[in-house]
Design a protein around this motif. Structure first.
Motif, PDB file in Angstrom:
ATOM      1  N   SER A  97      -6.699   7.340  15.385  1.00 39.74           N
ATOM      2  CA  SER A  97      -6.479   8.380  14.375  1.00 39.74           C
ATOM      3  C   SER A  97      -5.297   8.021  13.477  1.00 39.74           C
ATOM      4  CB  SER A  97      -6.230   9.733  15.052  1.00 39.74           C
ATOM      5  OG  SER A  97      -7.368  10.149  15.777  1.00 39.74           O
ATOM      6  N   VAL A  98      -4.230   7.517  14.095  1.00 39.60           N
ATOM      7  CA  VAL A  98      -3.066   7.094  13.313  1.00 39.60           C
ATOM      8  C   VAL A  98      -3.442   5.936  12.384  1.00 39.60           C
ATOM      9  CG1 VAL A  98      -0.742   6.116  13.431  1.00 39.60           C
ATOM     10  CG2 VAL A  98      -1.438   7.886  15.056  1.00 39.60           C
ATOM     11  N   ALA A  99      -4.247   5.008  12.909  1.00 37.81           N
ATOM     12  CA  ALA A  99      -4.709   3.893  12.078  1.00 37.81           C
ATOM     13  C   ALA A  99      -5.525   4.402  10.897  1.00 37.81           C
ATOM     14  CB  ALA A  99      -5.547   2.926  12.921  1.00 37.81           C
ATOM     15  N   GLY A 100      -6.302   5.459  11.133  1.00 41.35           N
ATOM     16  CA  GLY A 100      -7.069   6.052  10.051  1.00 41.35           C
ATOM     17  C   GLY A 100      -6.201   6.695   8.990  1.00 41.35           C
ATOM     18  N   LEU A 101      -4.998   7.127   9.381  1.00 43.63           N
ATOM     19  CA  LEU A 101      -4.052   7.671   8.421  1.00 43.63           C
ATOM     20  C   LEU A 101      -3.361   6.578   7.617  1.00 43.63           C
ATOM     21  CD1 LEU A 101      -2.270  10.519  10.435  1.00 43.63           C
ATOM     22  CD2 LEU A 101      -3.607  10.793   8.357  1.00 43.63           C
ATOM     23  N   ILE A 102      -3.026   5.489   8.300  1.00 44.12           N
ATOM     24  CA  ILE A 102      -2.277   4.403   7.663  1.00 44.12           C
ATOM     25  C   ILE A 102      -3.156   3.570   6.742  1.00 44.12           C
ATOM     26  CG2 ILE A 102      -1.005   2.263   8.111  1.00 44.12           C
ATOM     27  CD1 ILE A 102      -0.087   3.499  10.745  1.00 44.12           C
ATOM     28  N   GLY A 103      -4.391   3.293   7.182  1.00 45.62           N
ATOM     29  CA  GLY A 103      -5.253   2.358   6.471  1.00 45.62           C
ATOM     30  C   GLY A 103      -5.545   2.691   5.022  1.00 45.62           C
ATOM     31  N   PRO A 104      -6.055   3.907   4.702  1.00 51.52           N
ATOM     32  CA  PRO A 104      -6.442   4.193   3.316  1.00 51.52           C
ATOM     33  C   PRO A 104      -5.317   4.062   2.295  1.00 51.52           C
ATOM     34  CG  PRO A 104      -7.492   5.740   4.812  1.00 51.52           C
ATOM     35  CD  PRO A 104      -6.512   4.967   5.636  1.00 51.52           C
ATOM     36  N   PRO A 105      -4.142   4.698   2.505  1.00 50.87           N
ATOM     37  CA  PRO A 105      -3.089   4.521   1.490  1.00 50.87           C
ATOM     38  C   PRO A 105      -2.594   3.085   1.401  1.00 50.87           C
ATOM     39  CG  PRO A 105      -2.236   5.712   3.400  1.00 50.87           C
ATOM     40  CD  PRO A 105      -3.710   5.636   3.558  1.00 50.87           C
ATOM     41  N   LEU A 106      -2.544   2.385   2.540  1.00 53.68           N
ATOM     42  CA  LEU A 106      -2.122   0.992   2.518  1.00 53.68           C
ATOM     43  C   LEU A 106      -3.132   0.133   1.758  1.00 53.68           C
ATOM     44  CD1 LEU A 106      -0.060  -1.093   3.469  1.00 53.68           C
ATOM     45  CD2 LEU A 106      -1.372  -1.333   5.590  1.00 53.68           C
ATOM     46  N   ALA A 107      -4.423   0.428   1.953  1.00 53.58           N
ATOM     47  CA  ALA A 107      -5.458  -0.314   1.235  1.00 53.58           C
ATOM     48  C   ALA A 107      -5.337  -0.103  -0.271  1.00 53.58           C
ATOM     49  CB  ALA A 107      -6.844   0.117   1.717  1.00 53.58           C
ATOM     50  N   GLY A 108      -5.103   1.145  -0.660  1.00 55.93           N
ATOM     51  CA  GLY A 108      -4.956   1.430  -2.080  1.00 55.93           C
ATOM     52  C   GLY A 108      -3.777   0.698  -2.697  1.00 55.93           C
ATOM     53  N   PHE A 109      -2.657   0.673  -1.969  1.00 53.99           N
ATOM     54  CA  PHE A 109      -1.463  -0.005  -2.485  1.00 53.99           C
ATOM     55  C   PHE A 109      -1.679  -1.513  -2.593  1.00 53.99           C
ATOM     56  CE2 PHE A 109       2.453  -2.336  -1.433  1.00 53.99           C
ATOM     57  CZ  PHE A 109       3.224  -1.998  -2.544  1.00 53.99           C
ATOM     58  N   LEU A 110      -2.164  -2.126  -1.511  1.00 52.07           N
ATOM     59  CA  LEU A 110      -2.353  -3.577  -1.510  1.00 52.07           C
ATOM     60  C   LEU A 110      -3.392  -4.010  -2.539  1.00 52.07           C
ATOM     61  CD1 LEU A 110      -2.281  -4.363   2.331  1.00 52.07           C
ATOM     62  CD2 LEU A 110      -0.462  -4.721   0.649  1.00 52.07           C
ATOM     63  N   ASN A 111      -4.444  -3.203  -2.671  1.00 52.69           N
ATOM     64  CA  ASN A 111      -5.484  -3.551  -3.639  1.00 52.69           C
ATOM     65  C   ASN A 111      -4.943  -3.504  -5.067  1.00 52.69           C
ATOM     66  OD1 ASN A 111      -8.535  -4.009  -3.999  1.00 52.69           O
ATOM     67  ND2 ASN A 111      -8.159  -2.284  -5.372  1.00 52.69           N
ATOM     68  N   SER A 112      -4.102  -2.520  -5.348  1.00 52.87           N
ATOM     69  CA  SER A 112      -3.538  -2.408  -6.694  1.00 52.87           C
ATOM     70  C   SER A 112      -2.545  -3.521  -6.994  1.00 52.87           C
ATOM     71  CB  SER A 112      -2.856  -1.047  -6.871  1.00 52.87           C
ATOM     72  OG  SER A 112      -1.733  -0.932  -5.995  1.00 52.87           O
ATOM     73  N   GLN A 113      -1.904  -4.052  -5.938  1.00 53.01           N
ATOM     74  CA  GLN A 113      -0.892  -5.079  -6.140  1.00 53.01           C
ATOM     75  C   GLN A 113      -1.470  -6.491  -6.128  1.00 53.01           C
ATOM     76  OE1 GLN A 113       2.469  -4.470  -6.776  1.00 53.01           O
ATOM     77  NE2 GLN A 113       1.757  -2.353  -6.958  1.00 53.01           N
ATOM     78  N   TRP A 114      -2.377  -6.763  -5.204  1.00 56.08           N
ATOM     79  CA  TRP A 114      -2.832  -8.145  -5.008  1.00 56.08           C
ATOM     80  C   TRP A 114      -4.347  -8.332  -5.017  1.00 56.08           C
ATOM     81  CZ3 TRP A 114       1.244  -6.463  -1.586  1.00 56.08           C
ATOM     82  CH2 TRP A 114       2.497  -6.955  -1.958  1.00 56.08           C
TER      83      TRP A 114
END
Length: 411
Positions: free
Chosen positions: A155-172
């Motif tokens: 569940s915690v991974a499900g919280l971390i993954g989406p915002p992290l994916a959005g940030f990394l995708n926008s950067q790299w």
């Protein structure tokens, strides 16, 4: 049934006085890191399809992750049970890493989706093998607690993954997300080698001769699990309907405010963490029926009232309750399968449950798609009614069969 009582000795050196064997902690940590990587890869491709306006691109990614599991799970599960779960897991993780590594350098979107599908296919084996190995590394006494920590961590991974994916995708860009996922499988492979030494392979139950239907039969015939499987399928279907219809309904409730909508989703995940942790306490670990039925009840009521009361301030606590039930139900299910299904078919049983789950998810996505017959609010209401009707039926069947809901003992 294999009680797994002889599996503790090889890990004595790793315990160091902790309540949970260090070997189990290592395996759980690796699994959670890999799950974050999976979320990055999936959302990376979804965001790429949306950015490039690729027709049916998002659907293509979802189907690539669903279809291989549904079609191949029985065969792959039988492989897990026939050979060493450790070896199958390591080879599957290597295949996943290579698939994601190839997707990182591949240029075409559709080629990447095919490689994601191959990774999902290998993922059926690694997940089933991981499920089979967990009691071996945690020990019979700590398996319930291990399932609790793993479920809460997911569940915690499900919280971390989406915002992290959005940030990394926008950067790299998407390639970096795919590369991180490829590395995460190698990390999990390293954790598996550390947590499950080669010397204990013989202790993990094997079945020399297996049939494709063994996993489904094991789920059907197991006490508690077989009785409650229709209710579990109904709850998965209901959540999947809401996942699609809720996008439209909840955004209407908050007048298109995406920030508040995102907080709704986070609230469900937050609620599942204490639900999973409390379900892992000693006094609850063996109450499989109560955890599953109670959890499904919480989800059903939460979804039903969410549809009936379109007020944001009310929906937040309802999603907390539904998430709490989701976490408790997931732990109850994992503990029930580990306790009630023979160890030699754990791989097949869990692979087949994955197939059942993904089938319900796919059907739920279709039923939750906007249409002219039922409004998105009506679809959310229906998603709450479905599990409540299912648990009412399951409760009657449970009483008729005399299966206990309070004082169950692990087989």
């Amino acid at each position: 049934m294999d009680t797994q009582k002889t599996r503790r000795a090889p890990f004595a050196a790793l315990r160091r006085g902790t309540a949970m064997p260090v070997a189990a902690q290592v395996l759980i940590a690796g699994t959670l890191f890999s799950r974050v990587g999976d979320t990055l890869a999936s959302l990376g491709l979804v965001l790429h399809a949306a950015d490039r306006d690729i027709r049916f691109g998002v659907t293509e990614v979802m189907l690539a992750e669903l279809i291989p599991t549904v079609l191949a799970a029985p065969l792959i599960g039988s492989v897990v049970d026939r050979f060493s779960a450790r070896a199958v897991c390591l080879w599957a993780l290597l295949a996943q890493s290579l698939s994601l590594g190839a997707a990182t350098v591949a240029g075409g979107f559709h080629v990447r989706v095919v490689l994601i599908a191959l990774s999902a296919l290998a993922g059926v084996a690694s997940v089933a093998a991981g499920f089979k190995m967990l009691p071996a590394v945690a020990g019979e006494r700590h398996t319930g607690r291990a399932n609790s920590l793993l479920t809460a961590g997911l569940s915690v991974a499900g919280l971390i993954g989406p915002p992290l994916a959005g940030f990394l995708n926008s950067q790299w860009g998407t390639g970096v997300l795919l590369a991180v996922d490829a590395v995460s499988f190698l990390v999990l492979a390293g954790c598996t080698m550390l947590a499950v030494p080669r010397s204990v392979d013989v202790a993990i139950g094997r079945r020399p001769a297996t049939r494709l239907a063994d996993g489904y039969r094991a789920l059907r015939d197991a006490p508690v699990v077989g009785t409650l499987m229709p209710a579990l399928a109904a709850s998965i279907l209901a959540i999947s309907i809401e996942n699609v219809a809720g996008v439209f309904y909840l955004r209407d409730v908050v007048d298109g405010n995406d920030t508040v909508f995102g907080l709704f989703l986070a609230t469900w995940a937050l609620g599942s963490v204490p639900g999973a942790l409390l379900a892992g306490r000693v006094r609850w670990a063996d109450r499989h029926t109560l955890l599953i039925l109670g959890g499904i009840t919480g989800m059903g009521l939460g979804l039903l009232l969410t549809g009936l009361i379109p007020v944001a301030a009310v929906i937040f606590p309802l999603f907390l309750i539904a998430g709490f039930g989701n976490g408790a139900c997931n732990v109850g299910l994992r503990n029930a399968v580990h306790s009630r299904v023979p160890a030699e078919v754990h791989g097949s049983a869990w692979a087949c449950f994955q197939a059942l789950s993904r089938s319900c998810i796919g059907l739920g996505f279709l039923l939750g798609t906007p249409n002219s017959l039922v409004s998105s609010q009506g679809q959310v209401i229906i998603s709450g009614v479905i599990p409540l009707v299912a648990i009412a039926w399951a409760g009657l069947v449970t009483v008729r069969r005399g299966e206990h809901t309070v004082t169950e003992t692990s087989a």
